[in-house]
Scaffold this active site. Structure first.
Site, PDB file in Angstrom:
ATOM      1  N   ARG A  24       0.854  -1.189   0.000  1.00 17.49           N
ATOM      2  CA  ARG A  24       0.000   0.000   0.000  1.00 17.49           C
ATOM      3  C   ARG A  24       0.894   1.244   0.000  1.00 17.49           C
ATOM      4  NH1 ARG A  24       1.502   1.728   4.258  1.00 17.49           N
ATOM      5  NH2 ARG A  24       0.451   3.686   3.840  1.00 17.49           N
ATOM      6  N   GLY A  25       0.245   2.417  -0.101  1.00 14.98           N
ATOM      7  CA  GLY A  25       0.992   3.658  -0.246  1.00 14.98           C
ATOM      8  C   GLY A  25       1.119   3.950  -1.745  1.00 14.98           C
ATOM      9  N   ARG A  64      -7.182  -0.112  -7.112  1.00  9.15           N
ATOM     10  CA  ARG A  64      -7.446   1.028  -6.232  1.00  9.15           C
ATOM     11  C   ARG A  64      -7.530   2.284  -7.098  1.00  9.15           C
ATOM     12  NH1 ARG A  64      -4.194   1.469  -0.811  1.00  9.15           N
ATOM     13  NH2 ARG A  64      -6.169   2.445  -0.222  1.00  9.15           N
ATOM     14  N   GLN A  96      -2.917   3.171   9.759  1.00  3.65           N
ATOM     15  CA  GLN A  96      -1.587   3.238   9.146  1.00  3.65           C
ATOM     16  C   GLN A  96      -0.577   3.969  10.031  1.00  3.65           C
ATOM     17  OE1 GLN A  96      -4.428   3.756   7.496  1.00  3.65           O
ATOM     18  NE2 GLN A  96      -4.289   3.233   5.345  1.00  3.65           N
ATOM     19  N   ASP A 108      -1.751  11.149  -2.377  1.00  2.00           N
ATOM     20  CA  ASP A 108      -2.113  10.098  -3.337  1.00  2.00           C
ATOM     21  C   ASP A 108      -2.358  10.665  -4.725  1.00  2.00           C
ATOM     22  OD1 ASP A 108      -3.004   9.063  -0.527  1.00  2.00           O
ATOM     23  OD2 ASP A 108      -2.599   7.331  -1.823  1.00  2.00           O
TER      24      ASP A 108
HETATM   25  O1  MRU Z   1      -4.674   3.644   1.752  1.00  2.00           O
HETATM   26  P1  MRU Z   1      -3.194   3.781   1.832  1.00  2.00           P
HETATM   27  O2  MRU Z   1      -2.622   3.265   3.100  1.00  2.00           O
HETATM   28  O3  MRU Z   1      -2.496   3.210   0.611  1.00  2.00           O
HETATM   29  O4  MRU Z   1      -2.957   5.359   1.813  1.00  2.00           O
HETATM   30  C1  MRU Z   1      -1.677   5.882   1.936  1.00  2.00           C
HETATM   31  C2  MRU Z   1      -1.638   7.371   1.978  1.00  2.00           C
HETATM   32  O5  MRU Z   1      -2.648   8.031   1.994  1.00  2.00           O
HETATM   33  C3  MRU Z   1      -0.290   8.014   1.902  1.00  2.00           C
HETATM   34  O6  MRU Z   1      -0.264   9.214   2.614  1.00  2.00           O
HETATM   35  C4  MRU Z   1       0.062   8.286   0.440  1.00  2.00           C
HETATM   36  O7  MRU Z   1      -0.188   7.164  -0.353  1.00  2.00           O
HETATM   37  C5  MRU Z   1       1.473   8.707   0.274  1.00  2.00           C
HETATM   38  S1  MRU Z   1       2.646   7.412   0.583  1.00  2.00           S
HETATM   39  C6  MRU Z   1       4.177   8.060   0.275  1.00  2.00           C
END
Ligand code: MRU
Length: 369
Positions: free
Chosen positions: A54-55, A91, A202, A242
């Protein structure tokens, strides 16, 4: 490279000789550290969807390798097209995913079918390696901000962060954690308030990463931020992203917007750390155009952790009869964003300033979502 215990890790790495990808499996972190092997495009799509990887930057890299895995099985145009759709629909919000898929497709379109496998591995690996370099560069620019904050205060700099934009959300370093780790290494006293980040928590991953790097930090409930800001206990907010619109609106984990509003009310700078692949030049009106992922209801109802015996467990905290909504991201309008920390440097969150740093992006189109 980041360490877990004494071992250096990237969050994802390829074993080209056996044709598989290894990931740090985030499903049971921070309680259980485990790695997993991904051997097909379908398995990679599943890992992205279920957030075992994820991320935003990391899911882009994972999707690129997912396409490479599909090419290994069948290098035809139809196979690449099928794998792209499979990856793209995992996603919807982070644009890094569509960006990485687009880049893979462009590269593979120029290569003979017989040479596609080598090209696919090379391109995916290049995307992964570039991600590390982007984060390192963001780290250096963010470090300059933290150094200035410390010089002005002569006491530890208090940073508040939301979600996890750390090294396991990228291939290495992290966008938010790169400047933090660098500042800590240089002896700049810092302390990080880590939002728990319900419903997926997270923040626990961020706390785990900061503990691994020896960075002072404190986990707080998401609702504590405003209070901490009012008491002068937060010097700056630093979050990941994102998807960022060409106007500088920042789409990030749900709850980011509330922190930005509270930061503005308390005259506290709010920064987002943003690598180029996170900018969607085709988005004008972020609130209307960025698709916000709606995640499964049980992410709110079920919490995960260790039971009294120290075994990983899941507990239902809300009745299954309770109606649930679970939007996973929100948009912070550019007017609430003090600035963006990019690999090209610090930039104010306006279209004019962004285009001055990326002049060739003037005509860019939206990534398909
Ligand atoms: O749903 P996730 O855990 O994938 O969301 C992650 C985030 O919102 C982070 O802040 C973003 O992806 C930046 S990661 C460098």
């Amino acid at each position: 490279m980041m360490k877990v215990g004494q071992v250096h890790y990237r969050s994802l790495w390829a074993d080209e000789s056996s044709g598989v990808i290894h990931i740090i499996d985030q499903a049971r972190l921070p309680h259980v550290f485990e790695t997993a092997t991904i051997a097909s495009a379908e398995a990679m799509a599943d890992a992205i969807r279920s957030m075992r990887v994820r991320g935003a930057p990391l899911i882009g890299v994972a999707a690129a390798f997912g396409i490479a895995l599909a090419v290994a099985r069948d290098p035809s145009d139809e196979s690449i097209s099928r794998a792209s759709t499979l990856m793209r629909t995992t996603r919807p919000t982070a644009v890094n995913l569509a960006w990485a898929i687009g880049r893979m497709r462009e590269r593979l379109a120029t290569v003979k079918v017989s040479e596609r496998l080598v090209a696919a591995w090379d391109e995916a690996q290049a995307i992964a390696d570039e991600d590390v370099a982007l984060n390192e560069s963001i780290g250096r620019h963010g470090l300059a901000i933290l150094e200035r904050e410390y010089a002005a205060r002569k006491r530890p700099v208090n940073i508040l962060t939301h979600c996890n934009a750390g090294w396991i959300a990228t291939v290495d370093w992290g966008t938010v954690t790169a400047p933090i780790f660098m500042a800590h290494e240089r002896g700049i006293p810092i302390h990080v308030w880590v939002d728990e980040t319900r419903p997926r928590n997270q923040g626990l991953l961020t706390a785990w990463e900061l503990a691994g790097g020896g960075v002072p930090h404190t986990l707080v409930a998401d609702n504590a931020g405003g209070h901490l800001m009012q008491r002068g206990m937060v010097d700056l907010v630093l979050v990941g992203a994102d998807r960022v619109s060409r106007r500088g609106d920042v789409c990030n984990k749900i709850g980011t917007y509330l922190k930005a509003v509270a930061a503005r009310a308390n005259d506290i700078p709010f920064y987002a750390a943003v690598p180029t692949p996170t900018i969607d030049w085709g988005i004008e009106d972020a609130l209307r155009e960025i698709p916000i992922e709606e995640r499964p209801e049980d992410e709110l109802r079920v919490v995960r952790g260790l039971d009294a015996q120290g075994k990983f467990a899941e507990v239902l905290i809300a009745s299954r009869a309770t109606p649930v909504a679970n939007p996973a991201f929100d948009v912070t309008p550019a007017e609430f964003v003090t600035g963006l920390i990019t690999e090209k440097g610090y930039v104010r969150a306006t279209e004019k300033d962004l285009l001055a740093l990326w002049p060739r992006s003037r005509e860019s189109k939206a990534y398909l979502t």
